[in-house]
Design a protein around this motif. Structure first.
Motif, PDB file in Angstrom:
ATOM      1  N   ASP A   2       0.837  -1.189   0.000  1.00 19.08           N
ATOM      2  CA  ASP A   2       0.000   0.000   0.000  1.00 19.08           C
ATOM      3  C   ASP A   2       0.881   1.251   0.000  1.00 19.08           C
ATOM      4  O   ASP A   2       2.102   1.175   0.118  1.00 19.08           O
ATOM      5  N   LEU A   3       0.242   2.393  -0.139  1.00 15.89           N
ATOM      6  CA  LEU A   3       0.963   3.665  -0.261  1.00 15.89           C
ATOM      7  C   LEU A   3       1.854   3.939   0.948  1.00 15.89           C
ATOM      8  O   LEU A   3       2.971   4.422   0.796  1.00 15.89           O
ATOM      9  N   THR A   9      12.186   7.448  -0.719  1.00 13.91           N
ATOM     10  CA  THR A   9      12.896   7.365  -2.001  1.00 13.91           C
ATOM     11  C   THR A   9      11.985   6.798  -3.083  1.00 13.91           C
ATOM     12  O   THR A   9      11.966   7.311  -4.214  1.00 13.91           O
ATOM     13  N   ASP A  10      11.212   5.757  -2.764  1.00 16.83           N
ATOM     14  CA  ASP A  10      10.263   5.200  -3.733  1.00 16.83           C
ATOM     15  C   ASP A  10       9.251   6.260  -4.174  1.00 16.83           C
ATOM     16  O   ASP A  10       8.904   6.354  -5.351  1.00 16.83           O
ATOM     17  N   ARG A  11       8.765   7.046  -3.220  1.00 18.90           N
ATOM     18  CA  ARG A  11       7.807   8.118  -3.547  1.00 18.90           C
ATOM     19  C   ARG A  11       8.442   9.139  -4.490  1.00 18.90           C
ATOM     20  O   ARG A  11       7.829   9.545  -5.471  1.00 18.90           O
ATOM     21  N   ARG A  16       8.895  11.735  -9.631  1.00 21.67           N
ATOM     22  CA  ARG A  16       9.787  12.233 -10.690  1.00 21.67           C
ATOM     23  C   ARG A  16       9.474  11.577 -12.029  1.00 21.67           C
ATOM     24  O   ARG A  16       9.523  12.231 -13.075  1.00 21.67           O
ATOM     25  N   ALA A  17       9.140  10.298 -12.035  1.00 18.79           N
ATOM     26  CA  ALA A  17       8.784   9.615 -13.282  1.00 18.79           C
ATOM     27  C   ALA A  17       7.545  10.257 -13.909  1.00 18.79           C
ATOM     28  O   ALA A  17       7.481  10.440 -15.134  1.00 18.79           O
ATOM     29  N   PRO A  89       0.699   2.691  -4.876  1.00 15.97           N
ATOM     30  CA  PRO A  89       2.028   2.392  -5.416  1.00 15.97           C
ATOM     31  C   PRO A  89       2.063   2.349  -6.948  1.00 15.97           C
ATOM     32  O   PRO A  89       3.133   2.470  -7.539  1.00 15.97           O
ATOM     33  N   THR A  90       0.896   2.216  -7.587  1.00 21.79           N
ATOM     34  CA  THR A  90       0.875   2.115  -9.056  1.00 21.79           C
ATOM     35  C   THR A  90      -0.009   3.165  -9.720  1.00 21.79           C
ATOM     36  O   THR A  90      -0.252   3.086 -10.927  1.00 21.79           O
TER      37      THR A  90
END
Length: 157
Positions: A2-3, A9-11, A16-17, A89-90
């Motif tokens: 989950d979020l 860092t993942d966030r 950024r993507a 997350p997606t």
């Protein structure tokens, strides 16, 4: 996952993507590769303008739409105030402001400054599919807009 389980860092990487997609899209439109914009969308991606009752749905339709851009169009889009919000997350959403300068009939050379053709904002939805972030839905809201100017003979380079 989950979020809340994402690391800071993942966030940041996900945000950024998504920002990168927004910037990549305007680069492709303005710098000569408009037909490749469709690759930035999911296969069922949508681009729409509710005020103009326009909607382009699906990667093939997007490819035709952006590939049909006039060859003599000169444009520059400024995208600012990009705010990405992860919703899972997606998935993510974003709002960004746009200012578009655009003329048709350009054959080269420097033009005198003009007022913008459009000022408004985009509302975007992103999805991460097979490890890659893509645009799933882009909606354009214009606060100011007008027709694209066609250059006269005297202004053509």
């Amino acid at each position: 996952m989950d979020l809340e389980s994402l690391t800071p860092t993942d966030r940041l990487i996900a945000e950024r993507a998504c920002e990168r997609l927004i910037v990549e899209l305007v680069h492709r439109l303005d710098l000569g590769r408009p037909e490749t914009v469709a690759e930035l969308f999911t296969p069922d991606g949508v681009w729409e303008w509710p005020a103009g009752d326009r909607r382009v749905e699906g990667r093939e339709a997007l490819r035709r739409y952006f590939g049909g851009r006039p060859a003599d169009r000169l444009s520059r889009r400024l995208c600012t105030n990009i705010l990405v919000t992860l919703t899972s997350p997606t998935t993510a959403t974003a709002t960004s402001y746009l200012t578009t300068y655009r003329v048709d009939g350009h054959t080269g050379g420097l033009l005198p400054p003009r007022p913008p053709t459009q000022v408004g904002h985009y509302e975007d939805a992103f999805q991460r599919r097979d490890g890659e972030w893509l645009l799933a839905h882009r909606t354009l809201f214009l606060a100011f807009g007008g027709p694209t100017e066609r250059l006269g003979r005297a202004e053509r380079g």
